[in-house]
Scaffold this active site. Sequence first.
Site, mmCIF file in Angstrom:
data_model
loop_
_atom_site.group_PDB
_atom_site.id
_atom_site.type_symbol
_atom_site.label_atom_id
_atom_site.label_comp_id
_atom_site.label_asym_id
_atom_site.label_seq_id
_atom_site.Cartn_x
_atom_site.Cartn_y
_atom_site.Cartn_z
ATOM 1 N N ARG A 1 0.819 -1.216 0.000
ATOM 2 C CA ARG A 1 0.000 0.000 0.000
ATOM 3 C C ARG A 1 0.850 1.263 0.000
ATOM 4 O O ARG A 1 0.506 2.257 -0.616
ATOM 5 C CB ARG A 1 -0.892 0.022 1.233
ATOM 6 C CG ARG A 1 -1.721 1.301 1.296
ATOM 7 C CD ARG A 1 -2.293 1.536 2.665
ATOM 8 N NE ARG A 1 -3.149 2.736 2.641
ATOM 9 C CZ ARG A 1 -3.352 3.513 3.671
ATOM 10 N NH1 ARG A 1 -2.755 3.261 4.803
ATOM 11 N NH2 ARG A 1 -4.147 4.557 3.570
ATOM 12 N N SER A 2 1.964 1.242 0.716
ATOM 13 C CA SER A 2 2.708 2.449 1.034
ATOM 14 C C SER A 2 3.653 2.899 -0.079
ATOM 15 O O SER A 2 4.498 2.123 -0.525
ATOM 16 C CB SER A 2 3.530 2.205 2.302
ATOM 17 O OG SER A 2 4.535 3.183 2.458
ATOM 18 N N PRO A 3 3.575 4.161 -0.497
ATOM 19 C CA PRO A 3 4.522 4.646 -1.503
ATOM 20 C C PRO A 3 5.949 4.703 -0.982
ATOM 21 O O PRO A 3 6.905 4.468 -1.733
ATOM 22 C CB PRO A 3 4.002 6.045 -1.843
ATOM 23 C CG PRO A 3 3.232 6.473 -0.639
ATOM 24 C CD PRO A 3 2.623 5.219 -0.093
ATOM 25 N N SER B 1 7.224 2.629 1.175
ATOM 26 C CA SER B 1 7.692 1.247 1.151
ATOM 27 C C SER B 1 8.111 0.850 -0.268
ATOM 28 O O SER B 1 9.114 0.152 -0.463
ATOM 29 C CB SER B 1 6.581 0.317 1.664
ATOM 30 O OG SER B 1 7.056 -0.994 1.831
#
Length: 236
Positions: A14-16, A18
């Site tokens: 989900r995380s940009p 990451s």
Amino acid sequence: MAADRTPRFYFSLRSPYSWLAYRTLLDEYPDIAAAVEWRPFFEPDQLSEEMLTETGGSFPYTPMSRAKHLYVLQDVGRLAKARGLRLTWPVDRAPVWEVPHLAYLVALREGRGPEYIAAAYRARWEEGRDICDPAVVADIATGIGIDARAAAGAADDPELRREGLRLLHDIDRDGVFGVPFFVHGYSRFWGLDRLGDFVGHLRQRTAPAGRLPEPVGAAVGLGPRSVDDGHAGGCG
């Protein structure tokens, strides 16, 4: 009890931030990417949250403010541009994050964990696709040669739900409150801007003779609520 010395990278599809940490690991620190154990981080849906609570666990989160959200959009755009990466912002519609993250467990079981993460990150952050759509997950699975039906239906598989619960307990025990998150022994590093510090720490602690240990895990390997994204290097 002694701390687990296995170096771990908690990543989220989900995380940009990451995604950016993933790209940096592979492009700049391939030895570290091969040496860490990759563990998925995902916000639990209602079922997973109930299972987690019933078994004595908890999941930390705080709502993301509109100001933070707007800042993340701007900041990630800058960071991607500086790295020469194409970025297409996805639109999440009623996301269930077990869908793509438990599908990773299917890929891992079939020996295609790294390929799945690469394809899922590409689908979400370069193509702007909804990876919480089982049809998109099935397409990703087909593309890397794993069981598309099993991957697309991973969130409905009781065994994989139980494995997901174990992962949520690991997140709780390791004190992971955002991603990317790096753990080694008692040391914790949160955020893209701490990746270099983690690399230096791990090389110093595990490779005094200039050699990292053999990989300890398969190198590969969020909706209305978000974990705390209090600085630009880490979010949920």
